[in-house]
Design an enzyme around this catalytic site. Structure first.
Site, short mmCIF file in Angstrom:
data_model
loop_
_atom_site.label_atom_id
_atom_site.label_comp_id
_atom_site.label_asym_id
_atom_site.label_seq_id
_atom_site.Cartn_x
_atom_site.Cartn_y
_atom_site.Cartn_z
N GLY A 194 0.82 -1.21 0.00
CA GLY A 194 0.00 0.00 0.00
C GLY A 194 0.85 1.25 0.00
O GLY A 194 2.06 1.20 0.22
N SER A 195 0.21 2.37 -0.25
CA SER A 195 0.90 3.65 -0.28
C SER A 195 1.39 4.02 1.11
O SER A 195 0.89 3.50 2.12
CB SER A 195 -0.05 4.74 -0.81
OG SER A 195 -0.53 4.40 -2.09
N THR A 198 -0.83 4.39 4.86
CA THR A 198 -2.14 3.74 4.82
C THR A 198 -2.37 2.80 6.00
O THR A 198 -3.47 2.30 6.16
CB THR A 198 -2.30 2.95 3.51
OG1 THR A 198 -1.16 2.11 3.31
CG2 THR A 198 -2.44 3.90 2.33
N GLY A 199 -1.34 2.52 6.80
CA GLY A 199 -1.55 1.74 8.02
C GLY A 199 -0.99 0.35 7.99
O GLY A 199 -1.46 -0.52 8.73
N LYS A 200 0.05 0.08 7.21
CA LYS A 200 0.63 -1.27 7.14
C LYS A 200 1.31 -1.64 8.47
O LYS A 200 1.08 -2.72 9.01
CB LYS A 200 1.63 -1.34 5.98
CG LYS A 200 1.02 -1.02 4.62
CD LYS A 200 2.03 -1.15 3.51
CE LYS A 200 3.12 -0.10 3.60
NZ LYS A 200 2.62 1.27 3.43
N THR A 201 2.14 -0.74 8.97
CA THR A 201 2.82 -1.02 10.24
C THR A 201 1.82 -1.05 11.39
O THR A 201 1.97 -1.84 12.33
CB THR A 201 3.90 0.03 10.49
OG1 THR A 201 4.78 0.09 9.36
CG2 THR A 201 4.71 -0.30 11.73
N GLU A 417 -7.28 33.58 -10.20
CA GLU A 417 -8.05 32.60 -9.44
C GLU A 417 -9.53 32.66 -9.79
O GLU A 417 -10.22 31.63 -9.78
CB GLU A 417 -7.84 32.80 -7.94
CG GLU A 417 -6.40 32.70 -7.48
CD GLU A 417 -5.76 31.38 -7.86
OE1 GLU A 417 -6.47 30.36 -7.93
OE2 GLU A 417 -4.54 31.36 -8.10
N HIS A 420 -10.05 30.50 -12.84
CA HIS A 420 -10.14 29.07 -12.51
C HIS A 420 -11.52 28.73 -11.94
O HIS A 420 -12.16 27.76 -12.34
CB HIS A 420 -9.08 28.71 -11.46
CG HIS A 420 -7.68 28.65 -12.01
ND1 HIS A 420 -7.36 27.98 -13.16
CD2 HIS A 420 -6.52 29.18 -11.53
CE1 HIS A 420 -6.05 28.09 -13.38
NE2 HIS A 420 -5.52 28.82 -12.40
N ASP A 492 -0.08 25.61 -14.14
CA ASP A 492 -1.32 25.28 -14.87
C ASP A 492 -0.99 24.66 -16.23
O ASP A 492 -1.63 23.70 -16.66
CB ASP A 492 -2.16 26.54 -15.06
CG ASP A 492 -2.51 27.19 -13.74
OD1 ASP A 492 -2.59 26.46 -12.74
OD2 ASP A 492 -2.69 28.42 -13.71
#
Length: 643
Positions: A194-195, A198-201, A417, A420, A492
């Protein structure tokens, strides 16, 4: 504490050894007394050669008149005492020491014993772990105790599928017969992918808290040292420890540090990493079985791992730990706000919907920033304003209100702005505008933030074209209002060009070139990212066609955005002038101004600025902040540049 006891014991042994040697050599430093037979002693008494005698039991020790020391063993009777007194011998008496033999034994043998004990102690220290001189071949894995930083699955949210698969592993360890009676076998390895953030550990820590089995934790970088063969030795020692404590779990964090693809390094076939990986492959599934030892590894680079490491029989199960969706983000926010007092009006669901693409670590940082802000303001509870401020800080950077901006640059930024925001309002597939500001944040002078109504999993062609048109809106607004263009649209242009090139080369969205992929990503797994390149697998004519198609897509959307802004020039001016007055507008304000209605809101406080400050260098005028993180559809990389 244990190390302090060891140090104290070592110093005590050294001091005792020093005094023992001092005692021995100080005794040996004097002149040894002459051993005299009893008959010789009697004759010397008769001759009057004895000067003094010390009586200690049956041992007589003294000096002759020529100052020579002597010692003899003879029973002492009254006749001998009377004779010595008649001859003028100086007599003295001492009690016999019953422990003399033990004292002599200790003095004689204690130094040798202490040396042996000290030698054994030092050798054990050299072979133990913990960074000692001879410990480089031992594993540095830490055995996690049951009460050490205990985390359970109740503390993990947003990744329910990954939790379910890992709970099955724990159930297997607790009751293996439930599965083996049907012919199943325990998985040998589980790979968490996972990125970052993300909570692997965290999942691994939860496994340690839930499983009633020993849990060893180690990092992939702990295997590699400067000494050749150390990594393989540590792998062997790690699995030997695991076998002794089986059933158990071994967790290797960042396994890509040791499990990278073989043959791609610069060190050849005898590279130290490859030897470590070979030993890991053998231990996981070789001739010797490691029953009851489950290996769990985590990485955010599964693409660089060796294929032999990923085959069934080694890592039987691969669990993807994705970025959380809306419900997952809400659950993570609930976990991180358990110990945080919240105001009743705080809606975690709306905060979750306003943070698309955030990982678990990002959400934890968001709650922490909100708590720090509330503490600075001496609040008792966190409110929506704290979370909104924290979200802006995390997503867009800190405000730089003290920055000196000329009126001309401020007007250019306002119209930029506004362009946009207006194009984003007019095109159908663009995400709704959440906030527009001309307050400098991070490297940008102004920002337009858009938040999707729901997590976007795929990009359709119209949505990508609308995004390109919106990116061009800022540059066009400057041109319409001031009849000039500035360097503030650099990011941009990069953004729009990257989207258009991805449409043509990766996503097959070009009508002219069709559903083909042009170029192949090639990155050496041991080299830096900058060494990677996209291999060219097309002809020169195709390259020209690709450039023409990218130019045509961007040009068409440029003209489209310009047409929209020309038709709605009055709304553009209203939004820009409101930005000059209030500095920050939200989505509802933009809708009100677009409808031609006046705004009713408090004016912002003017920041204190030094009057003699120098005019800063021109920075970029806008930065299109898009919450693209965590999407399953590929997204081109956009780098923020400075004008």
């Amino acid at each position: 504490m244990r190390q302090s006891y060891k140090t104290f014991f070592l110093w005590a042994v050294l001091i005792l050894l020093f005094f023992s040697f001092y005692s021995i050599f100080s005794r040996r430093g004097g002149v040894e007394p002459t051993e005299m037979r009893a008959s010789e002693f009697y004759a010397a008494v008769e001759r009057g050669d004895i000067a003094e005698v010390t009586v200690k039991g049956n041992t007589l020790q003294g000096k002759l008149k020529n100052r020579q020391d002597f010692r003899t063993v003879s029973p002492l009777d009254t006749q001998l005492l009377d004779k010595m007194r008649q001859k003028g011998v100086s007599l003295s008496f001492e009690k016999e020491d019953s422990q003399s033999l033990w004292a002599q034994f200790l003095v004689s043998w204690m130094p040798l014993g202490i040396i042996c004990v000290l030698f054994i102690f030092l050798m054990r220290q050299l072979q133990a772990g913990g960074g000692k001189a001879m410990s480089f071949g031992k594993s540095k894995a830490k055995l996690v105790s049951e009460n050490h930083n205990k985390v359970t699955f109740a503390d993990v949210a947003g990744i329910d599928e990954a939790k379910d698969e890992l709970e099955e592993i724990i159930q297997f360890l607790k009751d293996p017969k439930k599965f083996t009676k049907l012919g199943g076998r325990i998985p040998k390895g589980v790979l968490l992918m996972g990125s970052p953030g993300t909570g692997k550990t965290l999942l691994a820590r939860a496994i340690a808290g839930e499983a009633a089995v020993p849990f060893f934790s180690i990092s992939g970088s702990d295997f590699v040292e400067m000494f050749v063969g150390v990594g393989a030795s540590r792998v062997r020692d790690l699995f030997e420890q695991g076998k002794k404590h089986a059933p158990c779990i071994i967790f290797i964090d960042e396994i890509d540090a040791v499990g990278r693809h073989r043959g791609a390094g610069l060190g050849g076939g005898h590279d130290e990493r490859e030897q470590t990986l070979n030993q890991l492959l053998v231990e996981m599934d070789g001739f010797e079985s490691n029953e009851g030892v489950i290996l769990i590894a985590a990485t955010n680079r599964p693409d660089v791992l060796d294929p032999a490491l990923l085959r069934p029989g080694r890592f039987d199960r691969r669990i993807v730990v994705p970025r959380p969706d809306v419900k997952g983000r809400e659950g993570i926010l609930k976990v991180h706000t358990k110990k945080t007092p919240l105001s009743p009006e705080v809606d975690l669901d709306s905060i979750a919907r306003g943070t698309p693409g955030f990982s678990g670590a990002d959400l934890e940082n968001l709650v922490n920033e909100a708590a720090l802000l509330a503490a600075r303001k001496n609040k008792e509870r966190l409110d929506n304003g704290d979370f909104e401020f924290a979200k802006d800080k995390v997503m867009m950077g800190s405000e730089r209100r003290s920055m000196i901006i000329s009126e001309k640059d401020k007007k250019i930024t306002a119209w930029h702005e506004a362009g946009h925001a207006l194009v984003a309002r007019l095109v159908p597939e663009c995400d709704p505008v959440h906030k527009v500001t001309i307050i400098p944040r991070g490297p940008a002078l102004g920002l337009t933030q858009m938040l999707p109504k729901e997590d976007r999993l795929n990009w359709n062609r119209q949505a990508v074209l609308d995004r390109i048109a919106m990116a061009m809106g800022g540059r066009i607004a400057e041109e319409l209002q001031f009849n000039e263009i500035t360097s503030g649209a650099k990011s941009d242009i990069d953004h729009a060009t990257a989207f258009a090139r991805s449409m043509v080369c990766e996503w097959g969205m070009s009508e002219k070139l069709g559903p083909l992929a042009f170029g192949e990503d090639q990155q050496e797994v041991f080299l830096g990212r900058e060494f990677g390149h996209r291999a060219r697998n097309f002809s020169e004519k195709t390259a020209i066609d690709i450039d023409d198609e990218v130019r045509q897509i961007v040009g068409t959307q440029y003209r489209r955005a310009k047409h929209l802004l020309v038709e709605n020039k009055a709304a553009l001016d209203r939004i820009a002038e409101a930005l000059l007055e209030w500095e920050t507008l939200d989505g509802a304000d933009v809708e009100t101004l677009f409808a031609g209605q006046p705004l009713h809101k408090a004016r912002p406080a003017a920041p204190a600025r030094p009057p003699d400050a120098k005019r800063p260098e021109v920075k970029e005028k806008s930065k299109i902040l898009d919450a693209l993180g965590g999407l399953t559809a590929p997204v081109p990389k956009v780098e923020t540049g400075k004008a």
